[in-house]
Design an enzyme around this catalytic site. Structure first.
Site, PDB file in Angstrom:
ATOM      1  N   ASP A  60      -1.870  40.067  59.013  1.00  0.00           N
ATOM      2  CA  ASP A  60      -1.647  39.917  60.141  1.00  0.00           C
ATOM      3  C   ASP A  60      -2.817  41.320  59.839  1.00  0.00           C
ATOM      4  OD1 ASP A  60      -1.518  39.670  62.483  1.00  0.00           O
ATOM      5  OD2 ASP A  60       1.137  39.487  63.031  1.00  0.00           O
ATOM      6  N   LYS A  62      -4.937  40.374  62.754  1.00  0.00           N
ATOM      7  CA  LYS A  62      -6.075  39.715  63.780  1.00  0.00           C
ATOM      8  C   LYS A  62      -7.271  39.760  63.466  1.00  0.00           C
ATOM      9  CE  LYS A  62      -1.704  39.554  66.441  1.00  0.00           C
ATOM     10  NZ  LYS A  62      -0.715  40.048  65.696  1.00  0.00           N
ATOM     11  N   ASP A  65     -13.942  40.006  63.252  1.00  0.00           N
ATOM     12  CA  ASP A  65     -14.793  40.792  63.334  1.00  0.00           C
ATOM     13  C   ASP A  65     -16.854  40.607  62.829  1.00  0.00           C
ATOM     14  OD1 ASP A  65     -16.513  43.465  63.020  1.00  0.00           O
ATOM     15  OD2 ASP A  65     -14.761  44.725  62.328  1.00  0.00           O
TER      16      ASP A  65
END
Lengths: 228, 228
Positions: A60, A62, A65
């Site tokens: 996780d 998230k 990028d």
């Protein structure tokens, strides 16, 4: 796996919780709580325990990028043994998620999209009204479309918003699995989430901070089947 | 510090680059390339080298999580020795960034906001048209306002979009420092970025992948002062 104990105790405590709950869960979500303090070797060890119990490991991060960084991140994650990663579709496709999605598919790894998070402030992002092709639209609905178009393996919708789970479940015709965090400590309800269309419940602190994680997970499991 | 060498070589190579470039840089941005494979101890060692050269260490996690997770993440980061963290204001304030901002201020640590990233797909997120209080508005401009209102210590705008750097610099009256990534490999230009209002240049692969990082950084430094 939202552990907040001192870094030296994290690995041992994590393994203990996984072993005591593995009969009642199907996957372990690992986030910054463990990824930051633990070494590559320790994460590998943890994931080998997860896999030995026939569970999956979800990273996780998230991720949101540029593609070059996303690709390096998943290279490390897949090398550690993770089976799936959570990303934010906000970051966009070209030079964003596209190469990560292609690479993950080729490795048979899962990519889960955030569609609406569980906290109050999620309305400042996922709940925004956007303007697209001359029409007003909620941003989370745009994210549902991205999940379909970009072939996400799952979408994440906070258990604190069961009406949204229902709306999104209808929109995807239950063709993309819905993972719902925010059960318990954050206020989300097991039964309401399942009835609304959630396929998987993500439960962190209610298990981790319990004196009896096995009992908590067996109760959640039982409650999730109540009305079937 | 976008290193892609094998995990066992990362620490040594990172320290070598920092030592050879420290006269020409003011901070080191560390992202998933290093945070995932290196242990807590190795990151601490790296940051002690960074600090011994009078440089600052910025953690580029692009954090966009719930407050409980954000707080654990910065606890680990500040413990490692980092001086600042990059976050995505998309995640919202209440139960999102608020506690992280308060805690970081109290520890005299910096929080940098993403306002517009450097890659093509950034338009799918930062470039969205939103509706707010009955008016159409670009989402990145909302993020600039959040940076002001939530008292960010810096904002990040991709060097690939110099006209946006100029627009944002005017909007903030140069009161919030602008950090610009995407110089070199991604197509951003040193001189254009500085002229447009960037205060700090973020340069990754052009330095890391060079045979002579010292020379590259000294050239970038010289070019950034050309017109002053």
């Amino acid at each position: 796996m939202d552990l907040t104990c001192p870094p030296t105790q994290i690995l041992k405590k994590s393994i203990s919780i996984i072993k005591s709950t593995s009969d009642n869960i199907c996957a372990v979500k690992i986030n910054h709580h463990l990824l930051l303090p633990l070494s590559l070797r320790e994460i590998k060890k943890l994931i080998s325990v997860i896999h030995s119990r026939n569970l999956l490991a979800i990273a996780d991060l998230k991720l949101n990028d540029i593609s070059a960084t996303n690709l390096v991140a998943i290279k490390h994650l897949w090398n550690m043994g993770f089976d799936a990663v959570i990303v934010n579709p906000f970051v966009g496709y070209s030079e964003g998620l596209e190469p990560l999605l292609t690479k993950s598919k080729s490795k048979n790894k899962g990519v889960l999209f955030l569609v609406y998070m569980s906290h109050k402030g999620a309305k400042d992002g996922y709940g925004l009204d956007i303007f697209k092709q001359g029409k007003k639209k909620k941003l989370y609905l745009e994210f549902v479309e991205r999940a379909k178009r970009w072939r996400a393996d799952g979408i994440i919708v906070g258990a604190t918003r069961p009406t949204l789970i229902k709306e999104i479940s209808n929109l995807t015709n239950s063709l993309i699995d819905i993972y719902t965090p925010g059960i318990g400590t954050q206020g989300g309800d097991v039964s309401k989430s399942i009835k609304s269309g959630a396929d998987y419940l993500i439960v962190g602190r209610s298990i981790i901070n319990s004196k009896n994680p096995k009992l908590v997970t067996s109760r959640i499991r039982a409650n999730s089947w109540l009305d079937c």
